[in-house]
Design an enzyme around this catalytic site. Structure first.
Site, PDB file in Angstrom:
ATOM      1  N   SER A 171       0.836  -1.198   0.000  1.00 39.13           N
ATOM      2  CA  SER A 171       0.000   0.000   0.000  1.00 39.13           C
ATOM      3  C   SER A 171       0.876   1.255   0.000  1.00 39.13           C
ATOM      4  O   SER A 171       1.684   1.429  -0.910  1.00 39.13           O
ATOM      5  CB  SER A 171      -0.958  -0.040   1.194  1.00 39.13           C
ATOM      6  OG  SER A 171      -1.960   0.950   1.053  1.00 39.13           O
ATOM      7  N   ASP A 272      -9.846  -4.335  -4.804  1.00 36.01           N
ATOM      8  CA  ASP A 272      -9.108  -3.156  -4.369  1.00 36.01           C
ATOM      9  C   ASP A 272      -9.490  -1.967  -5.243  1.00 36.01           C
ATOM     10  O   ASP A 272      -9.240  -1.981  -6.449  1.00 36.01           O
ATOM     11  CB  ASP A 272      -7.605  -3.421  -4.465  1.00 36.01           C
ATOM     12  CG  ASP A 272      -6.758  -2.277  -3.925  1.00 36.01           C
ATOM     13  OD1 ASP A 272      -7.327  -1.240  -3.533  1.00 36.01           O
ATOM     14  OD2 ASP A 272      -5.520  -2.432  -3.882  1.00 36.01           O
ATOM     15  N   HIS A 302      -7.925  -5.043  -0.468  1.00 33.84           N
ATOM     16  CA  HIS A 302      -6.729  -4.278  -0.131  1.00 33.84           C
ATOM     17  C   HIS A 302      -6.213  -4.707   1.239  1.00 33.84           C
ATOM     18  O   HIS A 302      -6.919  -4.631   2.232  1.00 33.84           O
ATOM     19  CB  HIS A 302      -7.050  -2.784  -0.118  1.00 33.84           C
ATOM     20  CG  HIS A 302      -5.838  -1.915  -0.079  1.00 33.84           C
ATOM     21  ND1 HIS A 302      -5.091  -1.632  -1.199  1.00 33.84           N
ATOM     22  CD2 HIS A 302      -5.220  -1.271   0.946  1.00 33.84           C
ATOM     23  CE1 HIS A 302      -4.073  -0.846  -0.876  1.00 33.84           C
ATOM     24  NE2 HIS A 302      -4.138  -0.615   0.427  1.00 33.84           N
TER      25      HIS A 302
END
Length: 331
Positions: A171, A272, A302
């Site tokens: 991320s 995501d 995610h």
């Protein structure tokens, strides 16, 4: 518009995701500041353990106490070989504002990475927004690389081969890893040779609203509103999401075609909302003439890799292991 498919999750995963979402909602403020006391309640920490856990020892090492810059080193102790091991330098996610290197979820992930890929993993604890905005996080990341380059590793359970170094992140940490690698490509290290970049659902974006951002509403951990808040908390005043560190192949992009950029392993999840930006990153690297390997998991949300019960979590670690072995074998 086609109906959004259903994400199937275990009861345990749903509970953990709900607790995390509740904590972050309670901690963030409309003026783009955070109540860290509230946030920390929902971010349990794990201590380092010199005594092996699942065949991996861990140690915390300070880089710069003045800015609370440190890392946790994970060393496999059950390895059958006496050869020095490759190194994975990992940057945790959390939108540049949440989590830490000693957050329990990242401690579990990095311990698994070290044990199952047979590599030394170094998880960096960098400064967080909004208290510290860009470029503090990138400075911390690169300064940690320089510190590691000069370290002596003789006292650790496993030998370390800095000539087989991989920069990884998930991320926001994937975004950070990309920019640290770019800076590292211009630097002459004494020992570090970067063999690859491992980007797990990297946090990129832009002013445009992509199809996946619009379509994937109500999925775990990330939303348009949360992304907007995080970028606002991270970027300098007056910047928008077409800043070159956010929209890396957008209108203000830095040309990397002439940079000796390492091979990249990129993970994308079908649930995501950031997946369109990640796929643009894949295309941007290819157009710049860089080697990039895209791995897509249609049922992954995610941050799925932080949930060991997720089947895709084990698949990801297997892909990382293969990538590290393959790139390590190249001259």
């Amino acid at each position: 518009m086609a109906e959004t498919p259903t994400l199937r999750l275990s009861l345990k995963t749903r509970f953990l995701l709900a607790a995390h979402s509740f904590g972050t909602r309670a901690a963030i403020r409309s003026d783009h500041t955070l109540n860290r006391s509230v946030l920390n309640i929902f971010d349990p920490k794990a201590a380092a353990s010199a005594k092996p856990i699942n065949g991996v020892s861990s140690f915390d090492i300070s880089v710069d106490p003045a800015r609370n810059l440190w890392f946790r080193l994970y060393a496999p102790t059950s390895t059958a070989t006496t050869d020095a091991l490759p190194v994975i330098i990992f940057f945790h996610g959390g939108g540049f504002a949440f989590m830490a290197a000693n957050s329990r979820s990242f401690d579990v992930l990095c311990r698994r990475l070290a044990g199952e890929t047979n590599a030394v993993v170094i998880s960096v604890n960098y400064r967080l927004a909004p208290e510290y905005k860009y470029p503090c996080q990138y400075e911390d990341g690169f300064d940690t690389l320089k510190y590691i380059d000069e370290m002596s590793f003789e006292s650790f359970p496993a030998g370390v081969d800095l000539g087989r170094c991989f920069i990884a992140g998930d991320s926001a940490g994937g975004n950070l890893a990309h920019h640290v690698v770019l800076k590292a490509c211009e630097h002459a290290f004494s020992n570090i040779k970067i063999k690859g970049l491992i980007a797990m659902q990297p946090f990129f974006g832009g002013e445009e609203r992509t199809e996946s951002e619009i379509k994937l509403v109500g999925v775990p951990l990330i939303s348009l509103e949360r992304s907007d808040w995080l970028w606002k908390a991270f970027l300098p005043a007056g910047s928008d999401k077409n800043h070159s560190v956010v929209n890396v192949f957008g209108p203000n992009a830095v040309d990397i075609s002439g940079v000796k950029f390492p091979a990249t392993l990129l993970f994308v999840g079908g649930f995501d909302p950031l997946q369109d930006w990640q796929k643009r990153y894949h295309e941007g690297l290819k157009k710049a003439g860089k080697e990039v390997h895209l791995v897509e998991y249609p049922n992954a949300f995610h941050g799925f890799y932080c949930f060991p019960e997720s089947p895709e979590s084990s698949l990801l670690i297997g892909e990382v292991k293969n990538f590290v072995q393959k790139q390590s074998s190249l001259a």
